[in-house]
Design an enzyme around this catalytic site. Structure first.
Site, PDB file in Angstrom:
ATOM      1  N   HIS A 131       0.267  -2.640  10.741  1.00 24.95           N
ATOM      2  CA  HIS A 131      -1.053  -2.011  10.784  1.00 24.95           C
ATOM      3  C   HIS A 131      -1.973  -2.708  11.779  1.00 24.95           C
ATOM      4  O   HIS A 131      -1.856  -3.916  12.033  1.00 24.95           O
ATOM      5  CB  HIS A 131      -1.664  -2.049   9.386  1.00 24.95           C
ATOM      6  CG  HIS A 131      -2.885  -1.203   9.233  1.00 24.95           C
ATOM      7  ND1 HIS A 131      -4.163  -1.690   9.419  1.00 24.95           N
ATOM      8  CD2 HIS A 131      -3.034   0.112   8.922  1.00 24.95           C
ATOM      9  CE1 HIS A 131      -5.035  -0.731   9.213  1.00 24.95           C
ATOM     10  NE2 HIS A 131      -4.383   0.382   8.908  1.00 24.95           N
ATOM     11  N   SER A 177       2.465   2.661   6.622  1.00 25.09           N
ATOM     12  CA  SER A 177       1.514   3.725   6.313  1.00 25.09           C
ATOM     13  C   SER A 177       1.758   5.017   7.065  1.00 25.09           C
ATOM     14  O   SER A 177       1.344   6.088   6.610  1.00 25.09           O
ATOM     15  CB  SER A 177       0.092   3.240   6.586  1.00 25.09           C
ATOM     16  OG  SER A 177      -0.060   2.858   7.943  1.00 25.09           O
ATOM     17  N   ASP A 202       1.500  -7.116   3.502  1.00 24.00           N
ATOM     18  CA  ASP A 202       0.386  -6.170   3.285  1.00 24.00           C
ATOM     19  C   ASP A 202       0.935  -5.012   2.458  1.00 24.00           C
ATOM     20  O   ASP A 202       1.659  -4.163   2.972  1.00 24.00           O
ATOM     21  CB  ASP A 202      -0.133  -5.684   4.637  1.00 24.00           C
ATOM     22  CG  ASP A 202      -1.205  -4.606   4.492  1.00 24.00           C
ATOM     23  OD1 ASP A 202      -1.616  -4.331   3.354  1.00 24.00           O
ATOM     24  OD2 ASP A 202      -1.615  -4.030   5.517  1.00 24.00           O
ATOM     25  N   HIS A 205      -0.128   0.290   0.570  1.00 23.99           N
ATOM     26  CA  HIS A 205       0.365   1.590   0.119  1.00 23.99           C
ATOM     27  C   HIS A 205       1.438   1.471  -0.966  1.00 23.99           C
ATOM     28  O   HIS A 205       1.907   2.487  -1.482  1.00 23.99           O
ATOM     29  CB  HIS A 205       0.905   2.384   1.308  1.00 23.99           C
ATOM     30  CG  HIS A 205      -0.160   2.810   2.264  1.00 23.99           C
ATOM     31  ND1 HIS A 205      -0.841   4.002   2.157  1.00 23.99           N
ATOM     32  CD2 HIS A 205      -0.690   2.173   3.344  1.00 23.99           C
ATOM     33  CE1 HIS A 205      -1.726   4.099   3.127  1.00 23.99           C
ATOM     34  NE2 HIS A 205      -1.662   2.999   3.855  1.00 23.99           N
ATOM     35  N   LYS A 236      -6.758   3.033  -2.286  1.00 24.00           N
ATOM     36  CA  LYS A 236      -5.710   4.060  -2.282  1.00 24.00           C
ATOM     37  C   LYS A 236      -5.393   4.454  -3.721  1.00 24.00           C
ATOM     38  O   LYS A 236      -6.141   5.198  -4.331  1.00 24.00           O
ATOM     39  CB  LYS A 236      -4.531   3.559  -1.466  1.00 24.00           C
ATOM     40  CG  LYS A 236      -4.965   3.344  -0.004  1.00 24.00           C
ATOM     41  CD  LYS A 236      -3.938   2.724   0.858  1.00 24.00           C
ATOM     42  CE  LYS A 236      -4.390   2.663   2.309  1.00 24.00           C
ATOM     43  NZ  LYS A 236      -5.620   1.871   2.554  1.00 24.00           N
TER      44      LYS A 236
END
Length: 384
Positions: A131, A177, A202, A205, A236
């Protein structure tokens, strides 16, 4: 300067890369009005539909009445309330970590964490599809960034043998993502231990979606989180906004003393904190939510495969790669005319030549809505 901006915008327009804001009026977690037209959302990260859950809304209303609308200061001044402490403790337990630290956004958590932990004498190995917030954090740290091919551990190992530094970091997303696939975290964790790498995941999601009770990608793959730095978001599946870092006691103590995006930002508003805390409670107490999401994932994946579109049954994210920016825009526009909102995703969010629809499904989509979307997509792909 005005002419410079106009020229830049004209260039973006010519390359089909100009973006615009389109205000929505939400009607439910999966439905909204766009320019007066009702449409189904197959693009939301609201994977469990908890933004409209009665318990979450009630928790927000109670927090507003008790704590007001904003925190009024940064966390180290007077912006850290009992609500913030409760959420941090609950997130730490949820992720199997000693402590967690809250941030204004997932972006600020990634940028702040990486820029504080790494330095100019260090090397950070990061997945090529990582990301933007990960890449920006590495750049701010001054560390040497080495990008390995997506989920390619052989390539990563070859790069490890060629790059040495004071400290070395391995950085990846749990769920990617824009592609909806997952990183091989068990193999990466083993490699990190063997090579003495600081491992950062990370899991924006994956949190609330994968693994037992939605505890994330590490839990889904049976990876012990001990020694791993976990970054996530509240925006999210957890129906709020904000980010967090979960890890060991010393790590969190170091971060709260060093991370600029934590120290110098006003803390999350108490109603937002209450929303995330309530969403976590609902997730832990209502297993049917995850069962509904996973049933919808299977239904949408099967329907996409029937159209000849590759689709895994891992996550709620399904890339429909269309190639050119123009084709992606046309397909998105045609779907909107039929009542389905799935914006075109174009570079730099994805690599050149891979413009796509990023289709996502929620636990609250009905089987009939999924089937209707698949029919509309099949018709549109034939036309465009």
């Amino acid at each position: 300067m005005k002419s410079h901006w106009q020229e830049a915008l004209a260039e973006l327009e010519a390359r089909k890369l100009r973006r615009q804001l389109h205000p929505l009026v939400p009607l439910s977690p999966t439905c909204a009005l766009r320019e007066g037209r009702e449409c189904l959302l197959f693009c939301t990260n609201n994977y469990l539909g908890l933004t409209h859950h009665p318990r979450v809304i009630a928790a927000v209303q109670e927090a507003v009445a008790t704590f007001g609308t904003g925190s009024g200061a940064s966390p180290l001044i007077s912006g850290y309330t009992e609500l913030h402490q409760e959420l941090a403790e609950r997130l730490a337990r949820f992720k199997g970590a000693a402590r967690a630290l809250l941030f204004p956004s997932g972006y600020s958590a990634n940028v702040g964490c990486l820029s504080a932990l790494a330095g100019p004498e260090d090397v950070v190995f990061v997945d090529r599809l990582g990301h933007a917030s990960l890449l920006d954090g590495i750049r701010l740290s001054g560390a040497k960034m080495v990008r390995f091919r997506h989920n390619d551990l052989d390539h990563l190992e070859s790069l490890l043998s060629r790059h040495r530094g004071r400290r070395r970091f391995l950085v990846t997303e749990g769920v990617f993502s824009m592609d909806g696939d997952t990183a091989p975290l068990a193999e990466m964790a083993n490699l990190a231990r063997r090579e003495e790498l600081i491992f950062i995941v990370d899991d924006a999601h994956g949190t609330g979606v994968l693994g037992p009770q939605g505890r994330g990608t590490l839990a889904a793959q049976g990876v012990d989180p001990e020694g791993i730095i976990i970054v996530g978001t509240l925006s999210k599946a957890l129906a709020a906004v904000g980010g967090f870092v979960a890890g060991g006691e010393d790590l969190i103590e170091f971060l709260l003393n060093r991370v600029r995006s934590f120290i110098f930002s006003t803390s999350l508003p108490p109603p937002v904190v209450a929303a995330a805390t309530s969403a976590l409670r609902v997730l832990e107490e209502d297993p049917e939510l995850l069962e509904s999401l996973r049933a919808n994932i299977r239904r949408l994946a099967g329907g996409l495969r029937a159209l000849g579109i590759p689709a895994r049954e891992e996550t709620p994210i399904f890339p429909v790669v269309l190639g050119s920016e123009e084709r992606a825009l046309k397909v998105a526009s045609r779907l909107l005319e039929q009542g389905f909102y799935v914006p075109a995703i174009r570079p730099p969010a994805v690599p050149p030549g891979t413009a796509r629809l990023r289709v996502s499904v929620s636990a609250l989509h009905t089987p009939e809505e999924i089937d209707s979307f698949l029919e509309a997509l099949a018709e549109t792909l034939k036309e465009v």
